[in-house]
Design a protein around this motif. Structure first.
Motif, PDB file in Angstrom:
ATOM      1  N   UNK A  27       0.828  -1.205   0.000  1.00 45.90           N
ATOM      2  CA  UNK A  27       0.000   0.000   0.000  1.00 45.90           C
ATOM      3  C   UNK A  27       0.863   1.256   0.000  1.00 45.90           C
ATOM      4  N   UNK A  28       1.858   1.220   0.863  1.00 42.93           N
ATOM      5  CA  UNK A  28       2.739   2.365   1.016  1.00 42.93           C
ATOM      6  C   UNK A  28       3.458   2.664  -0.304  1.00 42.93           C
ATOM      7  N   UNK A  29       3.947   1.575  -0.937  1.00 45.34           N
ATOM      8  CA  UNK A  29       4.668   1.729  -2.196  1.00 45.34           C
ATOM      9  C   UNK A  29       3.761   2.267  -3.287  1.00 45.34           C
ATOM     10  N   UNK A  30       2.584   1.683  -3.362  1.00 44.99           N
ATOM     11  CA  UNK A  30       1.656   2.123  -4.398  1.00 44.99           C
ATOM     12  C   UNK A  30       1.358   3.605  -4.260  1.00 44.99           C
ATOM     13  N   UNK A  31       1.137   4.018  -3.046  1.00 44.99           N
ATOM     14  CA  UNK A  31       0.828   5.430  -2.816  1.00 44.99           C
ATOM     15  C   UNK A  31       1.997   6.307  -3.242  1.00 44.99           C
ATOM     16  N   UNK A  32       3.196   5.860  -2.874  1.00 47.42           N
ATOM     17  CA  UNK A  32       4.378   6.643  -3.215  1.00 47.42           C
ATOM     18  C   UNK A  32       4.540   6.750  -4.737  1.00 47.42           C
ATOM     19  N   UNK A  33       4.361   5.613  -5.399  1.00 48.72           N
ATOM     20  CA  UNK A  33       4.554   5.588  -6.849  1.00 48.72           C
ATOM     21  C   UNK A  33       3.477   6.407  -7.554  1.00 48.72           C
ATOM     22  N   UNK A  34       2.275   6.313  -7.008  1.00 44.89           N
ATOM     23  CA  UNK A  34       1.173   7.085  -7.553  1.00 44.89           C
ATOM     24  C   UNK A  34       1.542   8.566  -7.534  1.00 44.89           C
ATOM     25  N   UNK A  35       2.129   8.956  -6.438  1.00 43.33           N
ATOM     26  CA  UNK A  35       2.492  10.346  -6.216  1.00 43.33           C
ATOM     27  C   UNK A  35       3.577  10.815  -7.197  1.00 43.33           C
ATOM     28  N   UNK A  36       4.459   9.883  -7.580  1.00 43.34           N
ATOM     29  CA  UNK A  36       5.564  10.262  -8.474  1.00 43.34           C
ATOM     30  C   UNK A  36       5.120  10.419  -9.920  1.00 43.34           C
ATOM     31  N   UNK A  37       3.887  10.118 -10.221  1.00 42.45           N
ATOM     32  CA  UNK A  37       3.401  10.345 -11.570  1.00 42.45           C
ATOM     33  C   UNK A  37       3.409   9.125 -12.465  1.00 42.45           C
ATOM     34  N   UNK A  38       3.356   7.935 -11.862  1.00 46.83           N
ATOM     35  CA  UNK A  38       3.288   6.727 -12.678  1.00 46.83           C
ATOM     36  C   UNK A  38       1.955   6.683 -13.402  1.00 46.83           C
ATOM     37  N   UNK A  39       1.988   6.228 -14.655  1.00 44.35           N
ATOM     38  CA  UNK A  39       0.751   6.175 -15.421  1.00 44.35           C
ATOM     39  C   UNK A  39       0.027   4.855 -15.185  1.00 44.35           C
ATOM     40  N   UNK A  40       0.744   3.883 -14.659  1.00 49.37           N
ATOM     41  CA  UNK A  40       0.140   2.576 -14.448  1.00 49.37           C
ATOM     42  C   UNK A  40       0.936   1.869 -13.360  1.00 49.37           C
ATOM     43  N   UNK A  41       0.221   1.225 -12.443  1.00 45.33           N
ATOM     44  CA  UNK A  41       0.926   0.480 -11.404  1.00 45.33           C
ATOM     45  C   UNK A  41       0.315  -0.909 -11.315  1.00 45.33           C
ATOM     46  N   UNK A  42       1.152  -1.928 -11.454  1.00 47.97           N
ATOM     47  CA  UNK A  42       0.680  -3.305 -11.391  1.00 47.97           C
ATOM     48  C   UNK A  42       1.436  -4.042 -10.310  1.00 47.97           C
ATOM     49  N   UNK A  43       0.706  -4.839  -9.562  1.00 44.47           N
ATOM     50  CA  UNK A  43       1.364  -5.715  -8.594  1.00 44.47           C
ATOM     51  C   UNK A  43       1.328  -7.124  -9.179  1.00 44.47           C
ATOM     52  N   UNK A  44       2.476  -7.724  -9.283  1.00 43.60           N
ATOM     53  CA  UNK A  44       2.580  -8.988 -10.009  1.00 43.60           C
ATOM     54  C   UNK A  44       3.308 -10.009  -9.146  1.00 43.60           C
ATOM     55  N   UNK A  45       2.843 -11.263  -9.267  1.00 48.48           N
ATOM     56  CA  UNK A  45       3.576 -12.357  -8.620  1.00 48.48           C
ATOM     57  C   UNK A  45       4.669 -12.819  -9.552  1.00 48.48           C
ATOM     58  N   UNK A  46       5.875 -12.685  -9.110  1.00 52.45           N
ATOM     59  CA  UNK A  46       6.998 -13.092  -9.967  1.00 52.45           C
ATOM     60  C   UNK A  46       7.344 -14.543  -9.654  1.00 52.45           C
ATOM     61  N   UNK A  47       7.543 -15.315 -10.696  1.00 51.92           N
ATOM     62  CA  UNK A  47       7.827 -16.735 -10.451  1.00 51.92           C
ATOM     63  C   UNK A  47       9.323 -16.963 -10.352  1.00 51.92           C
TER      64      UNK A  47
END
Lengths: 149, 174, 465
Positions: free
Chosen positions: B154-174
């Motif tokens: 949550x914290x990261x998403x908020x921070x990234x949102x603030x920096x002007x990201x046009x898209x944010x995806x949370x992905x499970x990396x294998x």
């Protein structure tokens, strides 16, 4: 000239001031396009068996009959003696065939060889001497009668 | 252990640079940044160590030069010396001027090729290698920042949102 | 952003209102779209010429060098003329991508990819001639220093022809990896855009799995810079060594100490002319007028004027020295009164006309920035530079030391066919390249878009006032 190492770039011919080099533009032996009556077994008998048949694409020039000079050296070796002065004169085809002595062949390193005197003669000159090729062919100027007879 | 990562996409290099600085300032570790073209100063902002490829190239060049010296010496002087055009091959030093072109060419040949091969090996690029950029837009006009999630999504998403990201995806990396 | 600053007085290098995505689309378009009729016509003509060339080459190899117009006094003519001509053309690409990179010239970015492609394809053609001009081309591998069955008989490292082998092969291979390394991000772009699975597979293979990580880019830029540093002396060395084929020989007219710099200048001169010729066509065919602009054309013309000037001075000095030595031999070299008034006078005057007179038109700004004018002048220079090499080789060989060896060279249809064939081969390669490769280094152009894009410049300069 070592025929079997030659790949035929013709660089040597381009640089030869005398343009004496000859190139084998085609395959001349066993080729019906060049029929000098030497493509059959009888015709081939006129060919010197001591001289290599040059293949297509190699450069060649006068070798001063290397097979002839080798023969002289080997004969002397067999008989356990040194090559005699003037013995080389018959080694090359041209000098041995020349009836008037216009062509003489010899060993310039052998002092008693007649060729040495001919080379030192005041009539002797070399072709394009100024470019310093130090060539092995020496000519002699024509003798002219400059006074009225 | 979950291998969750956040992919933040940007569509401008200047915004990306500011974002990288902000994320670094917030003490998050940026795993990777994928960009379509070299963004100047990005490696410094990410804190990447300078590459040592230039030094390897220099060493490869020295190898090439030594090889050329060894080869000309072995082939022309030691193994089969010849007297070509009245210039006998008795000593390498005296014949050296004729070998300068060979020495130069082999220096460049070794330095260039071995450096490029080193680059390919180090960056893991070679024929039949699968591409690893997570989003196809990163070779076009998008910039992707990859950050591992350690229970701080949550914290990261908020921070990234603030920096002007046009898209944010949370992905499970294998 | 201050980091994207460029003086307002500089004209923009990318025209139009372009975004990063627009660049991608513009450069991918010729590859993803269908070829038009003109492409097929050009390709067919090239292919026919190429096939004709292959036929002539096979005939030469099968029958012997005697099918060319050479004779015992003129051992080289069109073969080495074409070799030097193609090598010379192959100089512009690496010069643009290496030397201009070191000088931080941003205008190189729109043209370096195609110039390098041209370099590589031209060096292919050049490499053909030394092999087919051999009397025994099947023994061509004897020029390589490899252990062999002839009693370990090695190559002769004293020979300028062997230096050529090393110079040309190093140049070709280094140019190739330089080019390919730069292509990786652009192939990756095509790979990620490809819709057809086959296309995707091919570009995935060609791109070597390029992903564009920050670290990859850092290494990429370092490698580009070091390769540029290595390629710069390499470019200068290649034609230097080619010129040594002549300069280290003993023919009057060939044995000349100014040959290395003079050949290098001539090579750049002809290389830029060929870039100008090709790009003049390509920018139209591939609709890349916004990337290859008048500014690019003008800058290239300036390089042409500079190197053309060096070449003109070299001719003048050769001409002067030929007369000043007072040597009768020098008076029949390719740059002498003897040549100008002799049997090869037409070749001499063609050289002067195409290589010196016509390029002077570039001093006129109107012609310098005109696409048609530059295109026509570049064709003239291509012809002129061919004559330069022909004159150096054929005129010098036709008048040797001994008047008894004076002769002339008459080309046969095979000489002409082989030359036409290499032009066809070059055309085939370049046309295929233009359809399948990203013809502009899009990653690099994107990195200068904010600096030198028309719309960004307008925005920035407007806000300054």
């Amino acid at each position: 000239m070592t025929y079997n190492r030659c790949i035929g770039t013709r660089y040597c011919a381009n640089n030869c001031p005398y343009r004496v080099r000859r190139f084998n533009w085609f395959k001349y032996n066993e080729n019906s396009e060049f029929d000098f009556n030497m493509n059959d077994d009888y015709g081939k008998m006129v060919l010197n068996p001591d001289v290599a048949v040059r293949s297509r694409g190699v450069m060649e020039k006068c070798s001063f009959c290397i097979q002839g000079t080798q023969q002289v050296i080997l004969n002397a070796k067999k008989e356990g003696r040194k090559v005699a002065a003037g013995e080389f004169n018959n080694a090359t085809a041209c000098s041995s065939a020349c009836a008037t002595g216009a062509l003489v062949f010899g060993d310039v390193n052998e002092e008693k060889d007649p060729i040495v005197a001919l080379k030192e003669d005041k009539r002797a000159y070399r072709l394009l001497e100024a470019i310093g090729t130090d060539n092995n062919v020496v000519y002699q100027v024509k003798v002219r009668n400059t006074e009225e007879a | 252990m979950s291998n969750k990562v956040i992919h933040a996409l940007y569509n401008d290099d200047d915004i990306l640079m500011d974002a990288v600085k902000k994320v670094k300032a917030a003490h998050h570790h940026i795993d990777e940044v994928f960009t379509p073209f070299p963004v100047h100063g990005l490696d410094k902002a990410l804190g990447l160590a300078p590459t040592k490829l230039a030094i390897t190239a220099f060493l490869y060049g020295l190898t090439g030069l030594s090889f050329a010296i060894w080869m000309t010496n072995y082939m022309m002087i030691e193994d089969w010396p010849q007297d070509i055009g009245g210039k006998p091959n008795f000593s390498w030093v005296e014949n050296m001027p004729a070998f300068v072109p060979i020495m130069f060419e082999l220096t460049v040949f070794f330095a260039a090729h071995l450096m490029v091969i080193t680059f390919y090996m180090r960056s893991r690029i070679w024929p039949f290698k699968e591409a690893e950029n997570p989003d196809v837009r990163t070779t076009d006009d998008h910039f992707l920042m990859e950050i591992s999630v350690h229970d701080n999504e949550k914290e990261l998403t908020a921070l990234l949102q603030e920096t002007g990201a046009v898209e944010i995806n949370v992905i499970d990396k294998h | 952003m201050s980091s994207h600053y460029e003086a307002p007085i500089r004209e923009p290098l990318v025209l139009g209102d372009k975004s990063y995505h627009d660049i991608t689309v513009d450069i991918a378009k010729p590859i993803e779209g269908k070829a038009n009729k003109n492409w097929y016509i050009a390709f067919t003509i090239s292919l026919i010429a190429f096939s004709w060339g292959i036929g002539c080459i096979l005939y030469t190899i099968g029958t012997g060098i005697g099918v060319w117009g050479l004779n015992k006094n003129i051992g080289w003519a069109w073969d080495i003329t074409n070799f030097v001509w193609w090598v010379g053309i192959g100089h512009a690409g690496t010069l643009i991508s290496a030397v201009l990179l070191l000088f931080r010239q941003r205008w190189r970015m729109a043209i370096n990819r195609s110039a390098e492609a041209m370099t590589i394809f031209a060096v292919f053609q050049a490499g053909l001639f030394p092999i087919i001009h051999m009397g025994r081309p099947w023994n061509a591998y004897w020029v390589l220093p490899i252990p062999n069955q002839f009693g370990s008989l090695w190559v002769n490292f004293n020979s300028p022809l062997l230096w050529d082998v090393f110079a040309i092969s190093t140049y070709l291979s280094v140019s190739l990896v330089f080019w390919w390394t730069g292509l990786l991000p652009d192939f990756a772009m095509l790979r990620d855009r490809a819709i057809k699975p086959f296309q995707k597979k091919i570009y995935a293979l060609l791109s070597f799995g390029w992903s564009g990580r920050a670290k990859d880019w850092q290494r990429f830029e370092e490698v580009s810079l070091v390769l540029a540093g290595l390629a710069t002396p390499l470019v200068l060395s290649v034609h230097t060594i080619v010129s040594m084929d002549f300069a280290t020989s003993i023919n009057p007219g060939w044995h000349s100490t100014i040959f290395p710099p003079y050949f290098v200048a001539g090579a750049i001169f002809s290389g830029f002319a060929m870039v100008q010729t090709l790009l003049g066509v390509m920018r139209k065919v591939t609709n890349l007028e916004n990337y290859i602009t008048r500014l690019h054309v003008e800058y290239m013309n300036m390089v042409i004027m500079l190197t053309g000037g060096i070449v003109a001075v070299a001719y003048a000095s050769e001409f002067f020295i030929a007369w000043y030595t007072g040597s009768p031999y020098e008076n029949f070299t390719y740059m002498s009164v003897g040549a100008a008034t002799g049997a090869y006078g037409w070749a001499f005057w063609s050289l002067i006309l195409f290589n010196i007179a016509i390029p002077q038109l570039l001093w006129i700004k109107k012609i310098r920035v005109s696409f048609i004018g530059s295109f026509l002048i570049s064709i003239a220079i291509n012809i002129g530079m061919w004559f330069e090499r022909f004159d150096i080789i054929a005129i010098v060989l036709s008048k040797g030391h001994l008047p008894s060896t004076w002769t002339r060279f008459e080309p046969t249809f095979v000489d002409v066919g082989v030359f036409i064939g290499t032009i066809g081969f070059f055309g085939v390669l370049f046309l295929l390249y233009a359809r399948t490769f990203p013809v502009i280094a899009q990653a690099e152009v994107k990195s200068i878009l904010k600096v030198s894009g028309e719309n960004y410049k307008k925005l920035r300069d407007g806000s300054h006032e």
